[in-house]
Structures are given as structure tokens and as C-alpha cells.
Write a protein that holds these residues in place. Structure first.
Motif, PDB file in Angstrom:
ATOM      1  N   ILE A  58       0.686  -1.129  -0.151  1.00 25.94           N
ATOM      2  CA  ILE A  58      -0.030  -0.166   0.243  1.00 25.94           C
ATOM      3  C   ILE A  58       0.928   1.455  -0.631  1.00 25.94           C
ATOM      4  N   VAL A  59       2.134   0.952   1.150  1.00 27.86           N
ATOM      5  CA  VAL A  59       2.973   2.253   1.142  1.00 27.86           C
ATOM      6  C   VAL A  59       3.674   2.820  -0.995  1.00 27.86           C
ATOM      7  N   VAL A  60       4.119   1.499  -1.452  1.00 28.27           N
ATOM      8  CA  VAL A  60       4.305   1.665  -2.348  1.00 28.27           C
ATOM      9  C   VAL A  60       3.980   2.554  -3.736  1.00 28.27           C
ATOM     10  N   LEU A  61       1.881   1.877  -3.106  1.00 30.53           N
ATOM     11  CA  LEU A  61       1.444   2.460  -3.978  1.00 30.53           C
ATOM     12  C   LEU A  61       1.513   3.707  -4.134  1.00 30.53           C
ATOM     13  N   GLN A  66       0.806   9.138  -9.037  1.00 35.54           N
ATOM     14  CA  GLN A  66       0.598  10.370  -8.841  1.00 35.54           C
ATOM     15  C   GLN A  66      -0.747  10.567  -8.177  1.00 35.54           C
ATOM     16  N   HIS A  67      -1.728   9.100  -8.661  1.00 31.88           N
ATOM     17  CA  HIS A  67      -3.301   9.630  -8.660  1.00 31.88           C
ATOM     18  C   HIS A  67      -3.270   9.404  -7.037  1.00 31.88           C
ATOM     19  N   LEU A  68      -2.711   9.091  -6.513  1.00 30.34           N
ATOM     20  CA  LEU A  68      -2.396   8.534  -4.994  1.00 30.34           C
ATOM     21  C   LEU A  68      -2.406   9.518  -4.310  1.00 30.34           C
ATOM     22  N   HIS A  69      -1.986  10.560  -4.705  1.00 35.72           N
ATOM     23  CA  HIS A  69      -0.886  11.478  -3.551  1.00 35.72           C
ATOM     24  C   HIS A  69      -2.246  12.891  -3.438  1.00 35.72           C
ATOM     25  N   THR A  70      -3.372  12.256  -2.429  1.00 33.10           N
ATOM     26  CA  THR A  70      -4.120  13.226  -2.026  1.00 33.10           C
ATOM     27  C   THR A  70      -4.244  13.117  -0.042  1.00 33.10           C
ATOM     28  N   PRO A  71      -5.028  14.004  -0.223  1.00 27.99           N
ATOM     29  CA  PRO A  71      -5.018  13.574   1.471  1.00 27.99           C
ATOM     30  C   PRO A  71      -5.441  12.339   1.938  1.00 27.99           C
ATOM     31  N   MET A  72      -6.275  12.058   1.825  1.00 24.00           N
ATOM     32  CA  MET A  72      -6.729  10.540   1.889  1.00 24.00           C
ATOM     33  C   MET A  72      -5.523   9.369   2.007  1.00 24.00           C
ATOM     34  N   ARG A 306     -11.618  -3.169  -1.399  1.00 21.47           N
ATOM     35  CA  ARG A 306     -13.060  -2.569  -1.625  1.00 21.47           C
ATOM     36  C   ARG A 306     -12.401  -1.452  -2.542  1.00 21.47           C
ATOM     37  N   ASN A 307     -11.368  -0.392  -3.040  1.00 24.18           N
ATOM     38  CA  ASN A 307     -11.429   0.657  -3.401  1.00 24.18           C
ATOM     39  C   ASN A 307     -10.847   0.639  -4.914  1.00 24.18           C
ATOM     40  N   LYS A 308     -11.349   1.394  -6.166  1.00 25.17           N
ATOM     41  CA  LYS A 308     -11.433   1.157  -7.174  1.00 25.17           C
ATOM     42  C   LYS A 308     -10.338   1.978  -7.576  1.00 25.17           C
ATOM     43  N   GLU A 309      -9.427   3.154  -7.068  1.00 27.22           N
ATOM     44  CA  GLU A 309      -8.438   4.401  -7.389  1.00 27.22           C
ATOM     45  C   GLU A 309      -6.967   3.122  -6.530  1.00 27.22           C
ATOM     46  N   VAL A 310      -6.754   2.281  -5.508  1.00 32.82           N
ATOM     47  CA  VAL A 310      -5.568   1.601  -4.993  1.00 32.82           C
ATOM     48  C   VAL A 310      -6.087   0.331  -6.401  1.00 32.82           C
ATOM     49  N   LYS A 311      -6.883  -0.573  -6.797  1.00 30.30           N
ATOM     50  CA  LYS A 311      -6.786  -1.620  -7.136  1.00 30.30           C
ATOM     51  C   LYS A 311      -6.230  -1.354  -8.937  1.00 30.30           C
ATOM     52  N   GLU A 312      -6.698  -0.666  -9.404  1.00 30.26           N
ATOM     53  CA  GLU A 312      -6.277   0.070 -10.366  1.00 30.26           C
ATOM     54  C   GLU A 312      -4.582   0.340 -10.951  1.00 30.26           C
ATOM     55  N   LEU A 314      -2.443  -1.038  -8.663  1.00 28.16           N
ATOM     56  CA  LEU A 314      -1.828  -2.264  -8.370  1.00 28.16           C
ATOM     57  C   LEU A 314      -2.114  -2.887  -9.591  1.00 28.16           C
ATOM     58  N   GLY A 315      -2.985  -2.415 -10.197  1.00 28.95           N
ATOM     59  CA  GLY A 315      -2.812  -3.307 -11.530  1.00 28.95           C
ATOM     60  C   GLY A 315      -1.765  -2.151 -12.627  1.00 28.95           C
ATOM     61  N   LYS A 316      -1.949  -1.557 -12.453  1.00 25.83           N
ATOM     62  CA  LYS A 316      -0.539  -0.100 -13.360  1.00 25.83           C
ATOM     63  C   LYS A 316       1.008  -1.207 -12.926  1.00 25.83           C
ATOM     64  N   VAL A 317       0.778  -1.327 -11.666  1.00 22.75           N
ATOM     65  CA  VAL A 317       2.117  -1.377 -11.406  1.00 22.75           C
ATOM     66  C   VAL A 317       2.608  -2.953 -11.792  1.00 22.75           C
TER      67      VAL A 317
END
Length: 330
Positions: A58-61, A66-72, A306-312, A314-317
């Protein structure tokens, strides 16, 4: 001779004093389940590997996408780092005891384990409340979200969380290190928690009990109330959305975090709010497994499944790894 050696190993007599102080505790863990020790060892070993691997992933992703560089996801990255440390504080000692049968732990080692355990519990309560507040702003105050929750504010909130928990825990640990333990030396738990350790002290524990109660109330009650208030407002706002698809989309942005909060606080309340009686002690030990062992493992699974952005992400990596593997084979 053997009995005398054991006594010398477990206790020491201070010079000029008649009282003998214990230098080692015995963690009773899950009782005398000798026939299940290997099975429990393998179970907790798998849980530890999955927990560490999942949270590091999760930390590596979050770092590379860049899409995960948000406050959440900034707070989620902090939470994943914390869960890795959390599991490492509890599980290696438990695994060692299950594998070797040696359940002894030095008094200083026990206090050290409680230091990291208490520190990380306090930080987790704060981080979960900050993530709840972030979801509240995103859903209930969307137009002001970027102004109220930017990178600088996120860093400040996370820093306050870690530093305040660090200072509070240091004060408690200083007081605990001044205590003397005269016997018995058996801790009916699989880790060095506050209440089981304090019960074994022959010193006056009124001050440390009061200080710990004050700090634990400050570290857990306000974050819990903030989390509760945030989700009451979130649910109220979602229910006012006219369309079903809109409600579903809004709820999907916080459902993973709501599930994690429910599991964590639910088990925490059961363990520390219910009275410490003989009939409930084994039940409390089971629920302690939930928030110390299973919750750190469940967090990356919940957020990734349960999180679409994390799954995407993970798919890219995964796709990049496949491409690099193909290039190397050529």
C-alpha cells in the motif's frame, strides 16, 4: 540446585534491601495448548507475512502513483506504516514463544513492548479520526475541501498525531520504569498490556494509573467522538442525495474506512470497557487478537479490494512488472 537457579534467574535482591524484585515475566499467551502450538505458529506466521507485505505494498503504491497523492491516501500511507510497526511489536515475540516454548520476557523487554504498543494505539486512533474528518470534508464540504485539507495541513495533522502520542507514552513509560515487581510473575496475556503488568507491581500504582487514564482518555475519546460525529454528518448528507447512483458513489468513497473504524473501535471498546473478570478474561484475549493482529492484516485487504483507485494503481504496477519481465527475457 535447579530450583535455586530458576529463582536466581527470575529475581534479584537489591543490596541493602530485604525485598526480592522480579526481573522476568512469563507470558501465558493462550494457555497450555501444546498440541496446537505448531498450528498457531504457522497461522500467526502467515498473518504476519501477509500483514507486512500488504501494508508495505500500500505504501509503495501511494508513493509511485501520482493519482494517489491526495490527503486520504497520505493518511492511509501513515496508517499502513503504523500497522507494519504494530504487527512487528506484537507478533515476532508471540511467534518465538509458540515455536520455542520459551514464554519468558524481561521486565525491561516487557516495558519496551508496551511502549511501542501504547504509542501506536494512540497514533492509530488519531489517524483514523483524521481520515474520517477528511471524508467528512470531501462529502459534506466539497467546495472548500482543497482549502481545508491541503498538503501542508495534512502534514501538520499527522505530525501532531505522532508527536503528541510520543510525548504522552514517554511520560507513562517513565512512571512504569520506576515500578518494582515482587511476584507473582505470570501475565495472563500474549503481550505486555498496561493492566496485566500493573497488577503484578508491588509499588504504589495510583499515580501511573491516574496519569494513564488521563492520557488514554485524551488520546482515544476526542478522536472517537470526532470519528463518530464525522460519520453521522456523512450518512446524513448521503441520505439527502436524491439519486440512488449518487448515494452509492458517495458512500463508496468512505465505506472502506467505515469498515476499518467499526472493526477497530468495536474490539477496542470490548477489550478496555468491559470489566476485567475471570469469565471475560479469555474473551478479552480473543478480541485483543482482533485489534492487534487481524485488523493490521485486514486494512490493506479492505482498502485494496473495496477501493477502485487502489485496484487501478495495483493493476498499473503489475502491468509494468510484466512488461519489464518480458523485456528482460528478450
Amino acid at each position: 540446585m535447579e530450583e535455586g537457579g530458576i529463582c536466581r534467574q527470575l529475581s534479584e535482591k537489591r543490596e541493602g534491601e530485604n525485598e526480592t524484585y522480579i526481573t522476568e515475566f512469563i507470558l501465558l499467551e493462550f494457555g497450555n495448548l501444546h498440541e496446537m502450538q505448531i498450528l498457531l505458529f504457522l497461522l500467526f506466521l502467515v498473518i504476519y507475512i501477509v500483514t507486512v507485505a500488504g501494508n508495505i505494498l500500500i505504501v509503495v503504491l501511494i508513493v509511485v502513483d501520482q493519482h494517489l497523492h491526495t490527503p486520504m491516501y497520505f493518511f492511509l500511507g501513515n496508517l499502513s506504516c503504523l500497522e507494519t510497526c504494530y504487527s512487528t511489536t506484537v507478533l515476532p515475540r508471540l511467534l518465538s514463544g509458540l515455536l520455542t516454548g520459551d514464554r519468558t520476557i524481561s521486565v525491561s523487554g516487557c516495558i519496551t513492548q508496551f511502549y511501542f504498543f501504547g504509542f501506536l494505539v494512540a497514533v492509530e486512533c488519531s489517524l483514523l479520526s483524521m481520515m474520517s474528518y477528511d471524508r467528512y470534508l470531501a462529502i459534506c464540504k466539497p467546495l472548500r475541501y482543497t482549502a481545508l485539507m491541503n498538503g501542508r495541513i495534512c502534514f501538520q495533522l499527522a505530525s501532531v498525531s505522532w508527536m503528541s502520542s510520543f510525548l504522552a507514552t514517554n511520560i507513562v513509560i517513565y512512571l512504569m520504569s520506576q515500578l518494582h515487581f515482587c511476584g507473582p510473575n505470570e501475565i495472563d496475556h500474549f503481550l505486555c498490556d498496561f493492566t496485566p503488568v500493573i497488577k503484578l507491581s508491588c509499588s504504589d500504582t495510583s499515580l501511573i494509573t491516574l496519569v494513564t487514564f488521563i492520557f488514554s482518555s485524551i488520546d482515544t475519546l476526542p478522536p472517537f467522538l470526532l470519528t463518530l460525529a464525522s460519520y453521522v454528518s456523512i450518512i446524513s448528507t448521503i441520505l439527502r442525495i436524491p439519486s440512488t447512483s449518487g448515494r452509492r458513489k458517495a458512500f463508496s468513497t468512505c465505506s472502506s474506512h467505515l469498515l476499518v473504524v467499526t472493526i477497530y473501535y468495536g474490539t477496542l471498546i470490548i477489550v478496555y470497557v468491559l470489566p476485567d473478570t475471570d469469565t471475560l478474561r479469555d474473551l478479552n484475549k480473543v478480541f485483543s487478537v482482533f485489534y492487534t493482529v487481524l485488523t493490521p492484516m485486514a486494512n490493506p485487504l479492505i482498502y485494496s479490494l473495496r477501493n477502485k483507485e487502489v485496484k487501478e494503481a495495483l493493476g498499473k504496477v503489475f502491468n509494468k512488472c510484466m512488461v519489464l519481465s518480458a523485456i528482460q527475457e528478450e
